[in-house]
Design an enzyme around this catalytic site. Structure first.
Site, PDB file in Angstrom:
ATOM      1  N   SER A  61      23.523  -6.560  -1.593  1.00  0.00           N
ATOM      2  CA  SER A  61      23.423  -5.853  -0.309  1.00  0.00           C
ATOM      3  C   SER A  61      24.468  -5.392   0.357  1.00  0.00           C
ATOM      4  O   SER A  61      24.646  -4.959   1.522  1.00  0.00           O
ATOM      5  CB  SER A  61      22.357  -6.725   0.663  1.00  0.00           C
ATOM      6  OG  SER A  61      21.112  -6.662  -0.233  1.00  0.00           O
ATOM      7  N   ARG A 148      12.705   9.938  -9.419  1.00  0.00           N
ATOM      8  CA  ARG A 148      12.158  11.351  -9.809  1.00  0.00           C
ATOM      9  C   ARG A 148      11.012  11.446  -9.327  1.00  0.00           C
ATOM     10  O   ARG A 148      10.568  12.706  -9.149  1.00  0.00           O
ATOM     11  CB  ARG A 148      12.435  11.408 -11.562  1.00  0.00           C
ATOM     12  CG  ARG A 148      11.720  10.935 -12.393  1.00  0.00           C
ATOM     13  CD  ARG A 148      11.969  11.176 -13.719  1.00  0.00           C
ATOM     14  NE  ARG A 148      11.220  10.155 -14.560  1.00  0.00           N
ATOM     15  CZ  ARG A 148      11.567   8.698 -14.959  1.00  0.00           C
ATOM     16  NH1 ARG A 148      12.567   8.680 -14.249  1.00  0.00           N
ATOM     17  NH2 ARG A 148      10.783   8.093 -15.736  1.00  0.00           N
ATOM     18  N   TYR A 163      11.818  -5.231   4.202  1.00  0.00           N
ATOM     19  CA  TYR A 163      13.154  -5.158   3.717  1.00  0.00           C
ATOM     20  C   TYR A 163      13.121  -4.146   2.398  1.00  0.00           C
ATOM     21  O   TYR A 163      12.368  -4.260   1.827  1.00  0.00           O
ATOM     22  CB  TYR A 163      13.602  -6.483   3.476  1.00  0.00           C
ATOM     23  CG  TYR A 163      15.283  -6.379   2.737  1.00  0.00           C
ATOM     24  CD1 TYR A 163      16.358  -6.666   3.537  1.00  0.00           C
ATOM     25  CD2 TYR A 163      15.473  -6.572   1.400  1.00  0.00           C
ATOM     26  CE1 TYR A 163      17.501  -6.751   3.306  1.00  0.00           C
ATOM     27  CE2 TYR A 163      16.849  -6.429   0.933  1.00  0.00           C
ATOM     28  CZ  TYR A 163      17.722  -6.721   1.818  1.00  0.00           C
ATOM     29  OH  TYR A 163      19.320  -6.782   1.429  1.00  0.00           O
TER      30      TYR A 163
END
Length: 186
Positions: A61, A148, A163
């Site tokens: 993170s 995609r 989160y």
């Protein structure tokens, strides 16, 4: 070794005393070049391979901090509107609502984990929790390929905090509309 380098090595030593680890690498980089580098420990506990300058670490993170700073710099320059739909700035990725009636997620929603994007991209990711939320560490695809089909938004933006690695991944993808390629060094 200069006094600055000695102080850096001592600081690394103190950190290791406080938070032991199998291996780490620390570098000081100035104008694109490492000016100081320190390795410690092993990169693979089973083989005992040492940490080297070529060891690849998962950054986790930490990229969220750099991405948020870059987005806020664009905001300060007037190049991005935090309350505009994020899709206005995304060039290769789309935030896809999973049902009709969900409003658009804003850049601010992505920055604050309130975009309606969940923790898991697909239900099948629940079956592979060791792989890191659906991405295998040794076979990482370009984000445009991985996303995609779009990033599903399941909840009305601004109504729930979840989160979201995927929301920050979307923010970090270069966009030619606002010159975000500097986010990735391109």
């Amino acid at each position: 070794m200069g006094t600055g380098e000695v102080a850096l090595e001592r600081a690394v030593g103190r950190a290791l005393d406080r938070w032991p680890t199998a291996g780490l690498a620390v570098a000081v980089v100035r104008p694109g070049e490492p000016t100081w580098f320190h390795c410690h420990g092993v990169s693979d506990m089973t083989t005992g391979s040492p940490v080297t300058a070529d060891t690849v670490f998962r950054v986790g993170s930490l990229t969220k901090t750099f991405t948020a700073v870059a987005v806020m710099q664009l905001w300060e320059e007037g190049r991005i509107d935090l309350d505009a739909p994020a899709d206005d700035y995304l060039s290769t990725i789309r935030l896809r609502p999973v049902r009709p009636g969900l409003g658009p997620a804003t850049v601010r929603n992505l920055l604050t984990h309130t975009s309606g994007v969940g923790y898991w991209l697909r239900l099948s990711d629940l079956l592979r929790p060791v792989a890191g939320a659906g991405v295998e560490a040794r076979r990482v695809q370009p984000l445009g390929v991985y996303y995609r089909r779009g990033i599903p938004r399941e909840v009305q933006p601004g109504t729930k905090w979840v989160y979201s690695n995927h929301g920050f991944a979307a923010l970090g993808v270069p966009s030619h509309q606002v010159g975000c390629s500097r986010l990735t060094g391109g």
